[in-house]
Design a protein around this motif. Structure first.
Motif, short mmCIF file in Angstrom:
data_model
loop_
_atom_site.label_atom_id
_atom_site.label_comp_id
_atom_site.label_asym_id
_atom_site.label_seq_id
_atom_site.Cartn_x
_atom_site.Cartn_y
_atom_site.Cartn_z
N LYS A 231 -1.44 5.44 2.15
CA LYS A 231 -0.61 6.33 2.96
C LYS A 231 0.58 6.84 2.15
O LYS A 231 1.04 7.97 2.34
N GLN A 232 1.04 6.00 1.21
CA GLN A 232 2.27 6.30 0.50
C GLN A 232 2.21 5.72 -0.91
O GLN A 232 1.53 4.72 -1.16
N LEU A 233 2.94 6.35 -1.84
CA LEU A 233 3.15 5.79 -3.18
C LEU A 233 4.64 5.58 -3.37
O LEU A 233 5.46 6.40 -2.97
N HIS A 234 4.99 4.47 -4.03
CA HIS A 234 6.40 4.19 -4.34
C HIS A 234 6.54 4.14 -5.87
O HIS A 234 5.93 3.31 -6.54
N GLY B 169 0.93 1.27 -4.36
CA GLY B 169 0.26 1.98 -3.28
C GLY B 169 0.54 1.26 -1.99
O GLY B 169 0.48 0.02 -1.94
N ILE B 170 0.87 1.99 -0.94
CA ILE B 170 1.20 1.40 0.35
C ILE B 170 0.16 1.86 1.37
O ILE B 170 -0.04 3.06 1.57
N THR B 171 -0.51 0.90 2.00
CA THR B 171 -1.57 1.22 2.94
C THR B 171 -1.00 1.57 4.31
O THR B 171 0.20 1.44 4.56
N THR C 235 0.92 -2.68 3.78
CA THR C 235 0.62 -3.58 2.66
C THR C 235 0.86 -2.86 1.33
O THR C 235 0.43 -1.72 1.15
N ARG C 236 1.54 -3.54 0.42
CA ARG C 236 1.80 -2.98 -0.92
C ARG C 236 0.79 -3.52 -1.93
O ARG C 236 0.51 -4.72 -1.94
#
Length: 409
Positions: free
Chosen positions: A208-211, A392-394, A398-399
């Protein structure tokens, strides 16, 4: 021993047969500065040998362009020859293939008023928007390659003689495009397979997201809900597989337009419209750049961000390992085609419709609803380094580690 001419011939053939993948009876359009004339003739010959029915050369000259920007009345800068834009669009509509030869001169516009450059750039982008949509949506096969001019090679190798500079840059191009391999075509097939494996892994994950975390960077990028990771090659609507960039080391996708937050710092200089932007940081809130500070090229950066509303939003995020061949060369190329493949990067401006599921068939309203960003520009800048960490963030929060110390985990 293989000669320089052998490698140059291989480079032209690789561009035509693998990168562009020219089809029988297809028209090939070569968009090029006049400084590349000798290479253009070699490419044209290869295109005809591959079955092209015609080769159309769209010549340009950066120095004449600079003279126009410096001396022409401002009214002329707000006017673009529509016969040229319409001609390119007509060729694209009829299924032509497009080869763009890039020979950057990052200092060409340094003494020209950035406002005049911005006006001319916006006028040209508006006029050519219809043509560019064919490329951005992969409706035609296209390819971007580079050619070492005296100005570009002097920028990369300032401490060498003129002859040594050009030869050294050619050697790098041959190496980084795998032209110096025993079998360049097989080398590219293997490379495409390796990048595709990363693409498939990321598409299976559905993050869903990248940090992104690194020196000067703490950035969260939300991905478009229907995002697709893409690598190396693409396929046109008519089924032609092509590789739009040579070299290429990236795996990339579409960010959600309003989903970027935090600060990111560039790690390599950006050559933009003949000017250099360096040491810059951007801060995002809900997708939009709200602060931009550059050590070099502040006014040019401001003009770029003010091109239109979409210029302050991201259209692409790309992952490239620090140990990529381009990065390991230890050189700054002052050429986005090379530098972006040495480093993780993001792009301000227009998204690529093919980086979301069914995007090329969506209406403008549907694209907008799926996180697409519309802009006249698409400008990649480099943010990766040996210190870069990416998680990567689900969907459930979850990272998972993706990059550590600049490379894939």
């Amino acid at each position: 021993m293989k000669t320089f001419e052998h490698y140059l011939d291989q480079y032209a053939e690789l561009a035509v047969k693998v990168g562009l993948n020219v089809q029988k009876d297809q028209t090939v359009v070569i968009m090029t500065p006049i400084a590349c004339a000798d290479f253009v003739r070699k490419v044209a010959k290869k295109a005809y040998e591959a079955g092209a029915k015609d080769v159309v050369v769209d010549w340009d000259d950066d120095e004449v362009k600079a003279l126009r920007l410096k001396y022409a009345p401002e009214s002329a800068l707000r006017d673009y020859p529509m016969w040229r834009a319409n001609g390119l669009e007509e060729l694209a509509k009829n299924g032509a293939a497009f080869l763009q030869i890039h020979a950057p001169n990052s200092d060409l516009m340094k003494d020209i008023d950035p406002e005049r450059v911005a006006v001319s750039s916006k006028t040209a982008a508006q006029a050519r928007n219809g043509f560019l949509q064919y490329l951005r949506s992969n409706q035609v096969n296209w390819l971007l390659v580079s050619y070492p001019t005296a100005e570009w090679s002097a920028k990369v190798f300032p401490n060498l003689s003129a002859d040594e500079r050009a030869l050294k840059l050619w050697e790098q191009i041959f190496k980084l495009t795998r032209v110096d391999s025993e079998d360049p075509v097989a080398a590219w097939q293997t490379h495409v397979e390796q990048l595709t494996s990363k693409q498939n892994m990321l598409n299976d994950k559905r993050y869903k997201q990248l940090h992104f975390k690194g020196p000067g960077t703490d950035l969260y990028i939300e991905l478009a809900p229907k995002h697709l990771w893409v690598a190396a090659g693409s396929t046109t609507d008519s089924g032609i597989f092509f590789i739009p960039n040579m070299p290429t080391e990236e795996v990339f996708t579409m960010p959600a337009r309003n989903g970027t937050n935090g600060t990111v710092r560039s790690t390599l200089p950006l050559s933009y419209q003949g000017s250099l932007i360096d040491g810059f940081s951007l801060t995002f809130e809900n997708g939009k750049v709200v602060s931009a500070i550059a050590e070099v090229g502040q006014e040019v950066l401001n003009k770029m961000l003010d091109m239109d509303e979409g210029a302050r939003y991201l259209g692409e995020v790309a992952l490239v390992p620090y140990d990529s061949p381009i990065s390991q060369s230890g050189l700054i190329y002052y050429n986005t085609l090379f530098d972006e493949n040495a480093s993780c990067h993001v792009a301000l401006g227009n998204s690529y419709p093919f980086t979301i599921e069914g995007g090329t068939a969506m209406s403008p309203e549907e694209l907008d609803a799926n996180g697409y960003n519309k802009s006249l520009i698409h400008v990649d800048f480099m943010i990766g380094s040996a210190e870069m960490e990416i998680d990567g963030i689900t969907e459930d929060g979850t990272r998972e580690p993706l990059f550590r110390r600049g490379n894939w985990v």
